[in-house]
Scaffold this motif. Structure first.
Motif, PDB file in Angstrom:
ATOM      1  N   MET A 184       0.827  -1.191   0.000  1.00  0.00           N
ATOM      2  CA  MET A 184       0.000   0.000   0.000  1.00  0.00           C
ATOM      3  C   MET A 184       0.867   1.250   0.000  1.00  0.00           C
ATOM      4  O   MET A 184       0.647   2.158  -0.770  1.00  0.00           O
ATOM      5  CB  MET A 184      -0.940  -0.064   1.213  1.00  0.00           C
ATOM      6  N   ARG A 185       1.879   1.261   0.871  1.00  0.00           N
ATOM      7  CA  ARG A 185       2.760   2.418   0.970  1.00  0.00           C
ATOM      8  C   ARG A 185       3.530   2.629  -0.335  1.00  0.00           C
ATOM      9  O   ARG A 185       3.738   3.754  -0.768  1.00  0.00           O
ATOM     10  CB  ARG A 185       3.723   2.219   2.135  1.00  0.00           C
ATOM     11  N   ASP A 186       3.954   1.519  -0.981  1.00  0.00           N
ATOM     12  CA  ASP A 186       4.648   1.635  -2.263  1.00  0.00           C
ATOM     13  C   ASP A 186       3.730   2.228  -3.322  1.00  0.00           C
ATOM     14  O   ASP A 186       4.170   3.028  -4.149  1.00  0.00           O
ATOM     15  CB  ASP A 186       5.156   0.267  -2.728  1.00  0.00           C
ATOM     16  N   THR A 187       2.467   1.853  -3.303  1.00  0.00           N
ATOM     17  CA  THR A 187       1.504   2.381  -4.264  1.00  0.00           C
ATOM     18  C   THR A 187       1.320   3.873  -4.059  1.00  0.00           C
ATOM     19  O   THR A 187       1.319   4.647  -5.025  1.00  0.00           O
ATOM     20  CB  THR A 187       0.157   1.655  -4.136  1.00  0.00           C
ATOM     21  N   ILE A 188       1.176   4.302  -2.827  1.00  0.00           N
ATOM     22  CA  ILE A 188       1.025   5.724  -2.526  1.00  0.00           C
ATOM     23  C   ILE A 188       2.262   6.494  -2.981  1.00  0.00           C
ATOM     24  O   ILE A 188       2.154   7.561  -3.590  1.00  0.00           O
ATOM     25  CB  ILE A 188       0.746   5.948  -1.024  1.00  0.00           C
ATOM     26  N   SER A 189       3.432   5.941  -2.729  1.00  0.00           N
ATOM     27  CA  SER A 189       4.674   6.583  -3.134  1.00  0.00           C
ATOM     28  C   SER A 189       4.761   6.678  -4.660  1.00  0.00           C
ATOM     29  O   SER A 189       5.173   7.709  -5.199  1.00  0.00           O
ATOM     30  CB  SER A 189       5.856   5.787  -2.588  1.00  0.00           C
ATOM     31  N   MET A 190       4.357   5.626  -5.348  1.00  0.00           N
ATOM     32  CA  MET A 190       4.375   5.641  -6.811  1.00  0.00           C
ATOM     33  C   MET A 190       3.415   6.691  -7.363  1.00  0.00           C
ATOM     34  O   MET A 190       3.746   7.413  -8.306  1.00  0.00           O
ATOM     35  CB  MET A 190       4.030   4.259  -7.368  1.00  0.00           C
ATOM     36  N   VAL A 191       2.233   6.786  -6.766  1.00  0.00           N
ATOM     37  CA  VAL A 191       1.244   7.766  -7.215  1.00  0.00           C
ATOM     38  C   VAL A 191       1.764   9.178  -6.976  1.00  0.00           C
ATOM     39  O   VAL A 191       1.649  10.054  -7.841  1.00  0.00           O
ATOM     40  CB  VAL A 191      -0.115   7.536  -6.517  1.00  0.00           C
ATOM     41  N   ARG A 192       2.357   9.423  -5.826  1.00  0.00           N
ATOM     42  CA  ARG A 192       2.906  10.757  -5.530  1.00  0.00           C
ATOM     43  C   ARG A 192       4.039  11.100  -6.501  1.00  0.00           C
ATOM     44  O   ARG A 192       4.158  12.230  -6.955  1.00  0.00           O
ATOM     45  CB  ARG A 192       3.396  10.836  -4.089  1.00  0.00           C
ATOM     46  N   ASN A 193       4.889  10.104  -6.825  1.00  0.00           N
ATOM     47  CA  ASN A 193       5.964  10.355  -7.786  1.00  0.00           C
ATOM     48  C   ASN A 193       5.399  10.659  -9.170  1.00  0.00           C
ATOM     49  O   ASN A 193       5.907  11.534  -9.874  1.00  0.00           O
ATOM     50  CB  ASN A 193       6.917   9.161  -7.861  1.00  0.00           C
ATOM     51  N   LEU A 194       4.351   9.948  -9.554  1.00  0.00           N
ATOM     52  CA  LEU A 194       3.706  10.209 -10.836  1.00  0.00           C
ATOM     53  C   LEU A 194       3.073  11.603 -10.841  1.00  0.00           C
ATOM     54  O   LEU A 194       3.212  12.350 -11.810  1.00  0.00           O
ATOM     55  CB  LEU A 194       2.649   9.140 -11.133  1.00  0.00           C
ATOM     56  N   ASP A 195       2.393  11.956  -9.749  1.00  0.00           N
ATOM     57  CA  ASP A 195       1.809  13.293  -9.636  1.00  0.00           C
ATOM     58  C   ASP A 195       2.893  14.355  -9.777  1.00  0.00           C
ATOM     59  O   ASP A 195       2.725  15.341 -10.499  1.00  0.00           O
ATOM     60  CB  ASP A 195       1.100  13.465  -8.294  1.00  0.00           C
ATOM     61  N   LYS A 196       4.000  14.157  -9.077  1.00  0.00           N
ATOM     62  CA  LYS A 196       5.104  15.124  -9.125  1.00  0.00           C
ATOM     63  C   LYS A 196       5.649  15.230 -10.543  1.00  0.00           C
ATOM     64  O   LYS A 196       5.896  16.340 -11.036  1.00  0.00           O
ATOM     65  CB  LYS A 196       6.200  14.723  -8.146  1.00  0.00           C
ATOM     66  N   HIS A 197       5.811  14.106 -11.203  1.00  0.00           N
ATOM     67  CA  HIS A 197       6.316  14.095 -12.583  1.00  0.00           C
ATOM     68  C   HIS A 197       5.352  14.839 -13.513  1.00  0.00           C
ATOM     69  O   HIS A 197       5.783  15.669 -14.324  1.00  0.00           O
ATOM     70  CB  HIS A 197       6.515  12.647 -13.031  1.00  0.00           C
ATOM     71  N   LEU A 198       4.062  14.564 -13.380  1.00  0.00           N
ATOM     72  CA  LEU A 198       3.055  15.242 -14.210  1.00  0.00           C
ATOM     73  C   LEU A 198       3.065  16.746 -13.965  1.00  0.00           C
ATOM     74  O   LEU A 198       3.074  17.541 -14.906  1.00  0.00           O
ATOM     75  CB  LEU A 198       1.661  14.689 -13.918  1.00  0.00           C
TER      76      LEU A 198
END
Length: 160
Positions: free
Chosen positions: A1-15
């Motif tokens: 779950m934590r990895d998923t949240i981190s991935m989503v935040r990284n994607l948001d930051k990239h976007l």
């Protein structure tokens, strides 16, 4: 779950970072256009066309400023400089931008029309991203109620 949240935040930051670069490049192109080539466009227009040109120039730059301000806010949220709930506050939302009537842009030369369309496209993509980010907040399920066993254990620990 934590990895998923981190991935989503990284994607948001990239976007957000990519959209910010795109917005700044487009803002620089708009500034350059209005500083150097706007006069040659205006002389080809009648009085009504000049008014339309001025209005559309303001609309395009307003769209870009709304986008840049919103993206800067998102960067601050993603970097922890603003709390996440700031995203929901009206002051931090993407400002409304008036659309352009396509019949108005037909009287302009291609580079002005392209600038207007590019600003609308960028604004629409950022508005879609804002809706998705806000939708995620609303989709977050409330925390499940504590289990009765854990509640009992907590009360026992407090009593000791």
């Amino acid at each position: 779950m934590r990895d998923t949240i981190s991935m989503v935040r990284n994607l948001d930051k990239h976007l957000v970072d990519n959209l910010y670069v795109e917005a700044m490049v487009l803002a620089d192109e708009a500034r350059s256009f209005f500083d150097q080539r706007a006069d040659e466009h205006r002389v080809l227009l009648d009085n009504r066309g000049r008014v339309d040109f001025a209005c559309e120039a303001l609309k395009a730059t307003t769209r870009l400023m709304h986008v840049i301000a919103w993206l800067l806010t998102q960067r601050a949220i993603l970097n922890g400089e603003l709390p996440r709930h700031a995203r929901e506050e009206e002051a931090h939302r993407l400002g409304l931008a008036a659309p352009t009537d396509s019949t108005v842009t037909q009287q302009f030369r291609q580079d002005m029309a392209t600038l207007i369309v590019a600003s609308e496209d960028l604004y629409d993509r950022v508005a879609r991203l804002e809706r998705q980010l806000l939708g995620r907040i609303q989709d977050v399920a409330p925390a499940p109620p504590p289990s009765p066993a854990r509640d009992l254990m907590a009360r026992l620990e407090r009593a000791l």
